[in-house]
Scaffold this active site. Structure first.
Site, PDB file in Angstrom:
ATOM      1  CG  HIS A  83      -1.866  -0.510   1.077  1.00 54.57           C
ATOM      2  ND1 HIS A  83      -3.870  -0.791   1.045  1.00 54.57           N
ATOM      3  CD2 HIS A  83      -1.946  -2.247   0.770  1.00 54.57           C
ATOM      4  CE1 HIS A  83      -4.517  -1.668   1.178  1.00 54.57           C
ATOM      5  NE2 HIS A  83      -3.746  -2.560   0.730  1.00 54.57           N
ATOM      6  CE1 TYR A 212      -5.325   4.242   7.880  1.00 51.95           C
ATOM      7  CE2 TYR A 212      -6.116   4.206  10.097  1.00 51.95           C
ATOM      8  CZ  TYR A 212      -5.555   3.923   9.295  1.00 51.95           C
ATOM      9  OH  TYR A 212      -4.162   2.448   9.609  1.00 51.95           O
ATOM     10  N   PRO A 304      -5.525   0.799  19.133  1.00 53.35           N
ATOM     11  CG  PRO A 304      -6.713  -0.322  18.095  1.00 53.35           C
ATOM     12  CD  PRO A 304      -6.395   0.938  19.356  1.00 53.35           C
ATOM     13  CE  LYS A 308       3.601   3.646  13.693  1.00 48.77           C
ATOM     14  NZ  LYS A 308       3.787   3.290  11.964  1.00 48.77           N
ATOM     15  CE1 TYR A 396      -1.766   4.050   9.480  1.00 51.30           C
ATOM     16  CE2 TYR A 396      -0.368   3.362   7.543  1.00 51.30           C
ATOM     17  CZ  TYR A 396      -1.525   2.992   8.306  1.00 51.30           C
ATOM     18  OH  TYR A 396      -2.136   2.588   7.772  1.00 51.30           O
TER      19      TYR A 396
END
Ligand code: DHB
Length: 406
Positions: A83, A212, A304, A308, A396
């Site tokens: 991704h 998100y 969550p 991580k 991220y």
């Protein structure tokens, strides 16, 4: 899983005894095995039970590098999905964070239960001593040079591992953590007033990348598992009972949180699993006490959002393994002495990131109009600036490993 023939003696000698054979414990065992160390890992759960536990699904590039080694099967490279970005959706529209363009990195979608399965199969292949379904495991004499672990094997016999170092990789409810005396240990906690309602559904993906979503009804995350199964979450009250929700209600709620003028529509299908995940931030400092070392959730948990947890556990063992190898081979504990500080420096960066993503995207119960408007301002500040987007992308996709770690 077939059982490996094992040493039937009551006492087993090892260089390192590991309590906990989930991803952290097993990855550590593999790193030590490669350098010829004698390792025993035990877990009170059965291998199938760990494999069935659904956790997050995003791997940082450094985590993938660790897993992609040929002696671990490198299935992540064939079955995982690359991704290059995520979609931050707020104000009813999508804002793409392009990781490749911003920081030249990507992440992989590869669920934690598959990571565990690969590591467990490789352990079997390499005939490592990994024992599932044990009971009453406890470490002893960790403040001496001759620590050990007592446990009852799955066949009911009492056993002992005599080792030079004990590692507690026994998850968030860690019992080994309690061996670090209160006087020298500091526990840091943060609680959150929300949870995630998580589902697995049989349906194709609704979008090419993870979404998100922030909405007036709260947060939602549209994640994926495969071409035919998807993982989705929505923010809920921690007291929610999944049994109170019908499949239609769940899909309506998820859809309402991503609705917008672009007509984004979730592809629905049968929901095959529903769970409520509680949120908590926790850090135990230090992560060592004499001959006892903690790794993964035993030492820290993150909420969550941003996935991580597993990445941090793998980063811990990446620091711990060379330190243990040097100590066992050369009797040099310098790196071991630095382990806790090195690991915690990454842990706190991940705590900050997980907290930041969580609070930026979730609606707190009873939130003021000011607080909501401010969060939207924050989301715009991040997404409208190349620096803001790069900051998110860098965190991220994951920080590089510490310079002392090869
Ligand atoms: C998943 C979970 C997360 O917490 C996240 O940030 C991304 C993906 C998942 O389970 O797929």
């Amino acid at each position: 899983m077939p059982q490996i023939p094992r040493d039937e003696r009551k006492t087993v000698d090892a260089d390192v005894g590991i309590i906990g054979a989930g991803p952290a414990g097993l990855m550590l065992a593999h790193l030590l095995r490669r350098s010829g160390l004698r390792v025993v890992a035990i877990d009170h759960r059965g291998a199938e039970e760990i494999h069935r536990t659904h956790r997050a699904g995003i791997l940082e590039h450094e985590s993938v590098r660790m897993l992609a080694e040929p002696d671990l099967g490198s299935r992540v490279l064939t079955d995982g999905h690359l991704h290059d970005g995520i979609d931050l959706r707020f104000g009813r529209r999508s804002h793409r964070i392009d990781f490749q363009e911003l920081v030249g990195e990507s992440v992989w979608l590869y669920p934690q239960n598959e990571v565990f399965w690969d590591l467990a199969r490789a352990a079997e292949h390499h005939r490592m001593d990994v024992r599932y379904g044990v009971a009453d495991a406890s470490a002893f004499d960790v403040a001496t040079d001759h620590p050990g672990i007592r446990f009852t094997d799955s066949d009911g016999s009492a056993r002992e591992i005599r080792c030079r170092y004990v590692v507690g990789a026994d998850g968030s409810k860690s019992a080994t953590r309690g061996l670090i005396p209160r006087e020298i240990r500091r526990d840091y906690f943060a609680e959150y007033p929300f949870a995630w309602f998580g589902i697995l559904a049989e349906t194709p993906p609704s979008a090419p990348e993870l979404i998100y979503a922030q909405s007036p009804r709260g947060f939602a995350l549209i994640s994926q598992r495969s071409d035919t199964v998807q993982r989705l979450y929505f923010q809920c009250d921690p007291a929610t009972d999944p049994a109170d929700w019908s499949q239609d209600q769940i899909w309506e709620e998820l859809q309402a949180r991503i609705d917008g003028p672009d007509g984004m529509t979730l592809r629905r299908g049968p929901i095959i699993e529903s769970t409520v995940l509680k949120f908590r931030s926790f850090v135990c400092d230090p992560m060592r006490y004499h001959r006892l070392y903690l790794a993964g959730d035993a030492a820290h948990t993150v909420p969550p959002t941003g996935a991580k947890g597993l990445n941090l556990a793998l980063a811990d063992v990446r620091v711990l393994a060379p330190a243990l190898i040097r100590a066992v081979r050369d009797g040099d504990e310098t790196l071991l002495g630095e382990y806790s500080e090195t690991a915690l420096s990454r842990v706190w960066k991940a705590q900050n990131f997980s907290y930041w993503m969580t609070t930026m995207l979730h609606t707190a119960p009873g939130e003021t109009e000011f607080a909501t408007a401010r969060r939207l301002g924050e989301l715009r500040a991040v997404t409208e600036s190349p620096h803001g987007r790069a900051y998110l992308a860098e965190q991220y996709t994951g920080w590089p490993f510490h310079p002392t770690v090869s």
